[in-house]
Motif scaffolding. Structure first.
Motif, short mmCIF file in Angstrom:
data_model
loop_
_atom_site.label_atom_id
_atom_site.label_comp_id
_atom_site.label_asym_id
_atom_site.label_seq_id
_atom_site.Cartn_x
_atom_site.Cartn_y
_atom_site.Cartn_z
N ARG A 172 40.41 27.67 45.44
CA ARG A 172 41.70 28.35 45.28
C ARG A 172 41.88 28.86 43.85
O ARG A 172 42.40 29.97 43.63
N THR B 245 42.49 32.79 42.83
CA THR B 245 43.63 33.27 42.04
C THR B 245 43.20 33.91 40.73
O THR B 245 43.83 34.86 40.26
N VAL C 47 42.08 37.42 41.56
CA VAL C 47 43.22 38.30 41.87
C VAL C 47 43.99 38.64 40.61
O VAL C 47 44.50 39.77 40.45
N ALA C 48 44.05 37.70 39.69
CA ALA C 48 44.83 37.92 38.46
C ALA C 48 44.15 38.87 37.50
O ALA C 48 44.80 39.46 36.64
#
Length: 393
Positions: free
Chosen positions: A378, A382, A385-386
């Motif tokens: 996870r 993230t 994506v960031a």
């Protein structure tokens, strides 16, 4: 010239008769599955045929008086014998190696119920331990060579015994089953003489099927003993690699009898402990590191389902509470050494499937490893994506 005739003629006649008999037996084979009287008639014909085939060498030797004896045994072994040859010098192709190989082969053949079994096993154990106490590298190589060959032989025999116990392994349809049985019969015909005769009689009376469970359990116990001796001799990695690659044995173990499952769990637990320490005390290159990781991956994929689904034990627990806790920690450490993204997911998803669908056991509980892998996955998602996408020029 007479010697060549006396040796070639029985072989030609035997091959011709065998080919004729196998084709003639096809019709009997189909009917013997349905009628018991035809099955008994077929068993009698097979026994008589194999007995006659065994007499062929004697018949031809009597026609040529100067021919050598058809069965002449030599007590002195040669380099082409069935015992392992040299794998790296150091005396592995010596009388010591051949003596240990012969003792291990005899131990493999003798049933546990025989009084001679414990005599042979104690003798070979004494000789192996004495080789280690000598502290000589050549004797250690002898131990590794003969134990590795014995481990491979016992593992192959265990797979055959378990397939026979499960009715032929992957044979699914009736026609496939009949071809499978015919294949085994043709292979049995190749062995002429008294050995083939006894084997055919055993098959016809279903003696082998009656002993298959005990035979497989004996082989599993011997594999544990062999792996322990290999670890003491410094060649545990060979046993780990062979056991990790035995995926078919691991698959058959999921549906075998509980007593055999207990023995296989003990072997797996011991070799998983040995697999954890592979390559830790040596400087590894990239190829070596990849090989070690792949071996651990195969070990987990092959034997983790059995650890989840095996019964807790018949008369007593398979492993003590301390052993179970220790093995859980080792499994978690091995999973951490795998590739964090793909390999860990493959192993942990396999564990989750068998762990949740098995109602008789709640071990091994790798929940902490699963949550740790999920949190790391996870976090990586993230982070990706960031990250801002690069602007086009």
């Amino acid at each position: 010239m007479d010697k060549s005739v006396s040796s070639v003629a029985p072989l030609l006649v035997r091959n011709l008769l065998t080919w004729t008999f196998v084709h003639a037996d096809k019709s009997l084979f189909f009917f013997s599955e349905k009628f018991q009287i035809i099955q008994r008639l077929r068993s009698f014909l097979v026994s008589a045929f194999l007995f006659f085939i065994g007499l062929l060498p004697y018949f031809f030797s009597s026609l040529i008086p100067n021919s050598p004896e058809p069965h002449k045994f030599h007590f002195k072994s040669t380099k082409d014998d069935q015992f392992p040859a040299s794998i790296g010098g150091g005396g592995t192709d010596s009388g010591v190696s051949r003596a240990l190989s012969q003792l291990l082969l005899i131990m493999n053949d003798i049933p546990v119920s025989s009084r001679k079994y414990e005599v042979v096993r104690s003798l070979v154990e004494k000789l192996i331990d004495e080789n280690l106490l000598e502290g000589n590298q050549a004797l250690r190589e002898v131990n590794c060579a003969v134990l590795s060959a014995a481990f491979a032989r016992s593992l192959a025999e265990l797979e055959v015994a378990m397939e026979r116990d499960c009715g032929g392994g992957g044979v699914a349809t009736e026609s496939d089953y009949m071809y499978y049985k015919a294949n085994r019969f043709i292979r049995g015909v190749k062995y002429y003489g008294s050995v083939a005769w006894r084997y055919a009689v055993a098959i016809s009376r279903s003696d082998i099927n009656g002993r298959s469970g005990c035979s497989a359990e004996k082989l599993a116990a011997e594999l544990l003993w062999l792996s322990q001796k290999m670890a003491a001799s410094g060649c545990a990695e060979e046993a780990v690699c062979k056991w990790a690659s035995a995926s078919n044995v691991a698959w058959l173990a999921l549906t075998t009898e509980p007593r055999l499952q207990c023995s296989l769990v003990k072997v797996s637990a011991f070799l998983i402990k040995q697999a954890k320490d592979i390559g830790e005390e040596e400087v590894q290159d990239e190829t070596r590191t990849l090989h070690v990781r792949q071996t651990k991956m195969k070990m987990l994929l092959s034997w983790l389902p059995l650890l989840c689904r095996a019964n807790n034990g018949t008369d007593s627990p398979i492993l003590s509470m301390a052993e179970r806790a220790q093995l859980e920690n080792i499994l978690e450490e091995m999973i951490e050494t795998l590739d964090a993204e793909e390999e860990q997911e493959t192993v942990l998803s396999l564990w989750l499937h068998h762990f949740t669908y098995c109602s008789v056991s709640d071990w091994p509980n790798l929940r902490s490893s699963y949550t740790q892998w999920y949190s790391a996955s996870r976090a990586r998602l993230t982070a990706r994506v960031a990250q801002p996408e690069p602007t086009p020029i």
